[in-house]
Design an enzyme around this catalytic site. Structure first.
Site, PDB file in Angstrom:
ATOM      1  N   SER A  57      -7.453   0.805  13.788  1.00 56.99           N
ATOM      2  CA  SER A  57      -7.547   1.320  15.159  1.00 56.99           C
ATOM      3  C   SER A  57      -6.960   2.729  15.242  1.00 56.99           C
ATOM      4  O   SER A  57      -7.209   3.441  16.213  1.00 56.99           O
ATOM      5  CB  SER A  57      -6.799   0.391  16.130  1.00 56.99           C
ATOM      6  OG  SER A  57      -5.493   0.109  15.656  1.00 56.99           O
ATOM      7  N   ASP A  95      -4.424  -2.127   6.907  1.00 52.98           N
ATOM      8  CA  ASP A  95      -5.750  -2.602   7.311  1.00 52.98           C
ATOM      9  C   ASP A  95      -6.821  -1.907   6.458  1.00 52.98           C
ATOM     10  O   ASP A  95      -6.941  -0.673   6.482  1.00 52.98           O
ATOM     11  CB  ASP A  95      -5.933  -2.234   8.795  1.00 52.98           C
ATOM     12  CG  ASP A  95      -6.931  -3.104   9.501  1.00 52.98           C
ATOM     13  OD1 ASP A  95      -7.473  -4.041   8.883  1.00 52.98           O
ATOM     14  OD2 ASP A  95      -7.164  -2.843  10.705  1.00 52.98           O
ATOM     15  N   GLU A 126     -11.455  -7.700   7.622  1.00 55.33           N
ATOM     16  CA  GLU A 126     -12.201  -8.356   8.704  1.00 55.33           C
ATOM     17  C   GLU A 126     -13.311  -9.238   8.132  1.00 55.33           C
ATOM     18  O   GLU A 126     -13.995  -8.846   7.182  1.00 55.33           O
ATOM     19  CB  GLU A 126     -12.820  -7.301   9.628  1.00 55.33           C
ATOM     20  CG  GLU A 126     -11.781  -6.470  10.361  1.00 55.33           C
ATOM     21  CD  GLU A 126     -12.386  -5.476  11.348  1.00 55.33           C
ATOM     22  OE1 GLU A 126     -13.620  -5.482  11.559  1.00 55.33           O
ATOM     23  OE2 GLU A 126     -11.608  -4.682  11.912  1.00 55.33           O
ATOM     24  N   GLU A 193      -9.510 -12.275  17.466  1.00 52.47           N
ATOM     25  CA  GLU A 193      -9.636 -11.206  18.470  1.00 52.47           C
ATOM     26  C   GLU A 193     -10.734 -11.492  19.483  1.00 52.47           C
ATOM     27  O   GLU A 193     -11.881 -11.831  19.103  1.00 52.47           O
ATOM     28  CB  GLU A 193      -9.913  -9.854  17.773  1.00 52.47           C
ATOM     29  CG  GLU A 193     -10.075  -8.717  18.788  1.00 52.47           C
ATOM     30  CD  GLU A 193      -9.972  -7.310  18.215  1.00 52.47           C
ATOM     31  OE1 GLU A 193      -9.638  -7.160  17.026  1.00 52.47           O
ATOM     32  OE2 GLU A 193     -10.231  -6.365  18.987  1.00 52.47           O
TER      33      GLU A 193
HETATM   34  O1  KIV Z   1      -6.919  -2.200  13.765  1.00 56.79           O
HETATM   35  C1  KIV Z   1      -6.249  -2.883  14.542  1.00 56.79           C
HETATM   36  O2  KIV Z   1      -5.444  -2.386  15.329  1.00 56.79           O
HETATM   37  C2  KIV Z   1      -6.456  -4.331  14.522  1.00 56.79           C
HETATM   38  C3  KIV Z   1      -5.692  -5.152  15.508  1.00 56.79           C
HETATM   39  C4  KIV Z   1      -6.301  -5.010  16.843  1.00 56.79           C
HETATM   40  C5  KIV Z   1      -5.596  -6.573  15.100  1.00 56.79           C
HETATM   41  O3  KIV Z   1      -7.223  -4.808  13.753  1.00 56.79           O
END
Ligand code: KIV
Length: 295
Positions: A57, A95, A126, A193
């Protein structure tokens, strides 16, 4: 910036581990937030977060992109490394960005870099059953994996936008299967989510790993929010499931407006913000003759 005493007590607290997160299921709610740099890492850590996600994000809230699809592995590592320097206690999770884990080999290489270069202690990716082979390979290689099902923003093209998922009985069945597949592959927890609370409750009961909700109601084992949403620092849109716990964007804007006004009025810097020369040096200085250039 941060209360030093608090910071010291965080430094001394035992770091949160992957087994520690797993043991929290059924015992106490797991508190998670995203963070993207050294100072937000310190603030989140000092506040007592169990897990800090350096989320993709950041593409939107830090880099200003429309969605999460264009952030690169190198950009993610830059932010994971900075966040890891600030977060001493919380488990820092990196992530994996779009297409950086589309094969097992790519997943292993991205995971290796996140741990070795970024100093993350786990990774997130994901998807459900289709990414089970990547989760298995990473876990077997010693890289703990947080999975993510429901609204997975890297799949917005398929969903037609940032749309809630699991809104039918059939869709919920698929989500349950996905959550069970990621658990079987070795994921240590799973983000849910933007799904109905009823679906989140069934999934939470159907798996023995913790579920971490964002827009999944109050039935999951933990909660996660995006730092900028939580603190009122991102105004492009605020999903219904966000609660803004502060309005720091507004506070920062008015502080900077006052700074501009004080500079223009000549009231900043003031006496307290000014360095003065010792008296003996000032006497010497006044004896120096300076030739002024003719204009
Ligand atoms: O990238 C992110 O911030 C996320 C969260 C919303 C779980 O994947």
């Amino acid at each position: 910036m941060t209360d030093t005493k608090k910071r010291t007590s965080v430094d001394k607290a035992a770091p949160v581990t992957v087994p520690g997160i797993q043991a929290m299921k059924g015992t106490r709610k797991i508190c998670c937030i995203t963070a993207y740099d050294y100072s937000s890492g310190i603030i989140a850590d000092t506040a007592g977060m169990d897990l800090i996600l350096v989320g993709d994000s950041l593409a939107m809230v830090v880099l200003g992109h429309e969605d999460t699809l264009s952030v690169t592995v190198d950009e993610m590592i830059h932010h994971i490394r900075a966040t890891s320097r600030g977060a001493k206690r919380a488990l820092v999770v990196g992530d994996m960005p779009f297409m950086s884990y589309c094969t097992v080999d790519r997943a292993l290489e991205t995971g290796r870099r996140f741990i070795a270069e970024g100093h993350a202690r786990a990774v997130k990716l994901e998807g459900g059953a289709p990414v089970a082979p990547q989760i298995k390979a990473l876990t077997e290689a010693g890289i703990p994996v947080m999975a993510h099902v429901g609204l997975t923003p890297q799949h917005i093209a398929k969903f037609g936008g940032f749309k809630a998922q699991g809104k039918s009985a059939e869709a919920t069945k698929t989500l349950i299967k996905d959550a069970q597949a990621v658990e079987a592959a070795g994921a240590f927890c799973v983000v849910l989510e933007a799904i109905p609370v009823e679906a989140a409750e069934l999934i939470t009961e159907a798996v023995s790993i913790p579920t971490i909700g964002i827009g999944a109601g109050n039935v999951t084992d933990g909660q996660i929010l995006v730092y900028h949403d939580t603190l009122g620092l991102f105004d492009r849109f605020t999903p219904k499931f966000v609660r803004r716990f502060a309005e720091l964007g507004e506070a920062a804007g008015s502080a900077l407006t006052r700074y501009c006004e004080d500079v223009r009025r000549g009231t900043f810097p003031g006496d307290k913000n000014t360095l003065y020369m010792p008296d003996d040096q000032l006497t010497q200085l006044r004896k120096i003759k300076i030739k002024h250039k003719k204009k």
